[in-house]
Design a protein around this motif. Structure first.
Motif, short mmCIF file in Angstrom:
data_model
loop_
_atom_site.label_atom_id
_atom_site.label_comp_id
_atom_site.label_asym_id
_atom_site.label_seq_id
_atom_site.Cartn_x
_atom_site.Cartn_y
_atom_site.Cartn_z
N LYS A 65 0.84 -1.19 0.00
CA LYS A 65 0.00 0.00 0.00
C LYS A 65 0.87 1.24 0.00
CE LYS A 65 -3.92 2.21 2.18
NZ LYS A 65 -4.65 2.45 0.97
N LEU A 66 0.66 2.08 -1.02
CA LEU A 66 1.38 3.35 -1.12
C LEU A 66 0.48 4.54 -0.82
CD1 LEU A 66 3.48 2.82 -4.37
CD2 LEU A 66 4.24 2.67 -2.01
N GLY A 67 -0.81 4.38 -0.99
CA GLY A 67 -1.74 5.47 -0.78
C GLY A 67 -2.33 5.94 -2.10
N PRO A 68 -3.54 6.50 -2.05
CA PRO A 68 -4.24 6.90 -3.28
C PRO A 68 -3.55 8.02 -4.05
CG PRO A 68 -5.51 7.50 -1.32
CD PRO A 68 -4.36 6.68 -0.85
N ARG A 69 -2.67 8.79 -3.42
CA ARG A 69 -1.99 9.85 -4.17
C ARG A 69 -1.06 9.30 -5.25
NH1 ARG A 69 0.60 10.23 0.86
NH2 ARG A 69 2.76 9.62 0.78
N HIS A 70 -0.72 8.01 -5.16
CA HIS A 70 0.15 7.38 -6.16
C HIS A 70 -0.65 6.56 -7.17
CE1 HIS A 70 3.64 8.69 -3.96
NE2 HIS A 70 3.17 8.14 -2.85
N ALA A 71 -1.98 6.62 -7.12
CA ALA A 71 -2.83 5.84 -8.02
C ALA A 71 -2.50 6.16 -9.48
CB ALA A 71 -4.30 6.13 -7.73
N GLY A 72 -2.42 5.12 -10.28
CA GLY A 72 -2.15 5.26 -11.71
C GLY A 72 -0.68 5.33 -12.08
N LYS A 73 0.19 5.50 -11.13
CA LYS A 73 1.63 5.56 -11.42
C LYS A 73 2.16 4.17 -11.72
CE LYS A 73 2.79 9.48 -8.44
NZ LYS A 73 3.57 9.88 -7.24
N ILE A 74 3.12 4.10 -12.61
CA ILE A 74 3.85 2.86 -12.83
C ILE A 74 5.13 2.98 -12.02
CG2 ILE A 74 5.04 1.41 -14.50
CD1 ILE A 74 2.93 2.19 -16.53
N VAL A 75 5.26 2.09 -11.03
CA VAL A 75 6.40 2.13 -10.12
C VAL A 75 7.36 1.00 -10.44
CG1 VAL A 75 5.13 3.28 -8.27
CG2 VAL A 75 5.18 0.79 -8.36
N THR A 76 8.61 1.19 -10.06
CA THR A 76 9.63 0.16 -10.19
C THR A 76 9.89 -0.40 -8.80
OG1 THR A 76 10.63 1.32 -12.05
CG2 THR A 76 11.99 -0.32 -10.92
N VAL A 77 9.84 -1.71 -8.68
CA VAL A 77 10.08 -2.38 -7.41
C VAL A 77 11.44 -3.06 -7.50
CG1 VAL A 77 9.23 -4.06 -5.74
CG2 VAL A 77 7.61 -2.76 -7.14
N VAL A 78 12.37 -2.64 -6.66
CA VAL A 78 13.68 -3.28 -6.60
C VAL A 78 13.56 -4.40 -5.58
CG1 VAL A 78 16.13 -2.98 -6.12
CG2 VAL A 78 14.83 -1.13 -7.17
N ILE A 79 13.77 -5.62 -6.02
CA ILE A 79 13.59 -6.80 -5.18
C ILE A 79 14.93 -7.16 -4.56
CG2 ILE A 79 12.87 -9.21 -5.16
CD1 ILE A 79 11.44 -8.11 -7.96
N GLU A 80 15.01 -7.02 -3.25
CA GLU A 80 16.22 -7.35 -2.53
C GLU A 80 15.94 -8.57 -1.65
OE1 GLU A 80 17.80 -3.82 -0.79
OE2 GLU A 80 17.66 -2.72 -2.66
N ASP A 81 16.93 -9.05 -0.94
CA ASP A 81 16.79 -10.29 -0.18
C ASP A 81 15.64 -10.26 0.81
OD1 ASP A 81 18.89 -11.43 -1.52
OD2 ASP A 81 20.37 -10.91 0.01
N THR A 82 15.52 -9.20 1.58
CA THR A 82 14.54 -9.18 2.67
C THR A 82 13.51 -8.08 2.56
OG1 THR A 82 16.02 -7.79 3.98
CG2 THR A 82 16.19 -10.19 4.30
N HIS A 83 13.60 -7.23 1.53
CA HIS A 83 12.63 -6.15 1.40
C HIS A 83 12.47 -5.71 -0.05
CE1 HIS A 83 16.55 -4.17 1.96
NE2 HIS A 83 16.05 -3.21 1.23
N TYR A 84 11.41 -4.92 -0.28
CA TYR A 84 11.14 -4.30 -1.58
C TYR A 84 11.41 -2.81 -1.45
CZ TYR A 84 8.41 -8.55 -2.49
OH TYR A 84 8.00 -9.84 -2.64
N ARG A 85 12.09 -2.24 -2.42
CA ARG A 85 12.32 -0.80 -2.48
C ARG A 85 11.49 -0.28 -3.66
NH1 ARG A 85 16.41 1.68 -0.20
NH2 ARG A 85 17.49 -0.28 0.08
N ILE A 86 10.51 0.61 -3.39
CA ILE A 86 9.59 1.08 -4.41
C ILE A 86 10.04 2.46 -4.89
CG2 ILE A 86 7.21 1.68 -4.94
CD1 ILE A 86 7.73 -0.63 -2.11
N LEU A 87 10.26 2.58 -6.21
CA LEU A 87 10.74 3.81 -6.82
C LEU A 87 9.74 4.30 -7.86
CD1 LEU A 87 14.35 2.56 -7.69
CD2 LEU A 87 13.68 3.81 -5.66
N HIS A 88 9.63 5.62 -7.98
CA HIS A 88 8.90 6.23 -9.09
C HIS A 88 9.90 7.19 -9.73
CE1 HIS A 88 6.09 9.13 -11.05
NE2 HIS A 88 5.63 7.96 -11.50
#
Length: 130
Positions: A65-88
């Motif tokens: 969940k990022l929140g509705p202010r980010h609705a419609g954005k295409i985000v990049t998710v960097v997949i690391e060993d123990t967490h996800y890093r979400i970038l726009h």
């Protein structure tokens, strides 16, 4: 102390000056801009997702969940060993713990309004259905 090269943080070292003496250094000033984000780990896998109108998206069976202010954005998710890093773009929106450590099989966004129109090749035949 921080080492920065090509606007990227390349390393950090402990400060050689004790905290109580920092105010006595001639010419010392506070930073005018934030430090650049840390470099991505070598070989990090990236996936793209489109944020739903509710402000959420799913990756590897886990809702983020990022929140509705980010609705419609295409985000990049960097997949690391123990967490996800979400970038726009270059902005880091969030870091979330990774609950499912299984492999990621879907890396790119699919669906209406997410991919550019595909250019047909000369070998493509028109549909016979009408």
């Amino acid at each position: 102390m921080h080492a920065i090269a090509d606007n990227a943080l390349t390393g950090t070292w402990p400060c050689p000056v004790p905290a109580e003496r920092l105010g006595q250094i001639d010419g010392a000033r506070t930073a005018t801009s934030p430090l650049p984000p840390p470099p991505l780990p070598a070989g990090a896998i990236r996936a793209q997702r489109k944020v739903h109108a509710s402000g959420r998206f799913m990756i590897n069976g886990q809702f983020i969940k990022l929140g509705p202010r980010h609705a419609g954005k295409i985000v990049t998710v960097v997949i690391e060993d123990t967490h996800y890093r979400i970038l726009h773009g270059e902005d880091e929106l969030a870091v979330r713990p990774r609950k499912n450590l299984g492999p990621i099989t879907r890396l790119y966004v699919k669906g209406m309004g997410t991919q550019k129109d595909r250019q047909g090749s000369p070998d493509d035949k028109p549909s016979r259905k009408s």
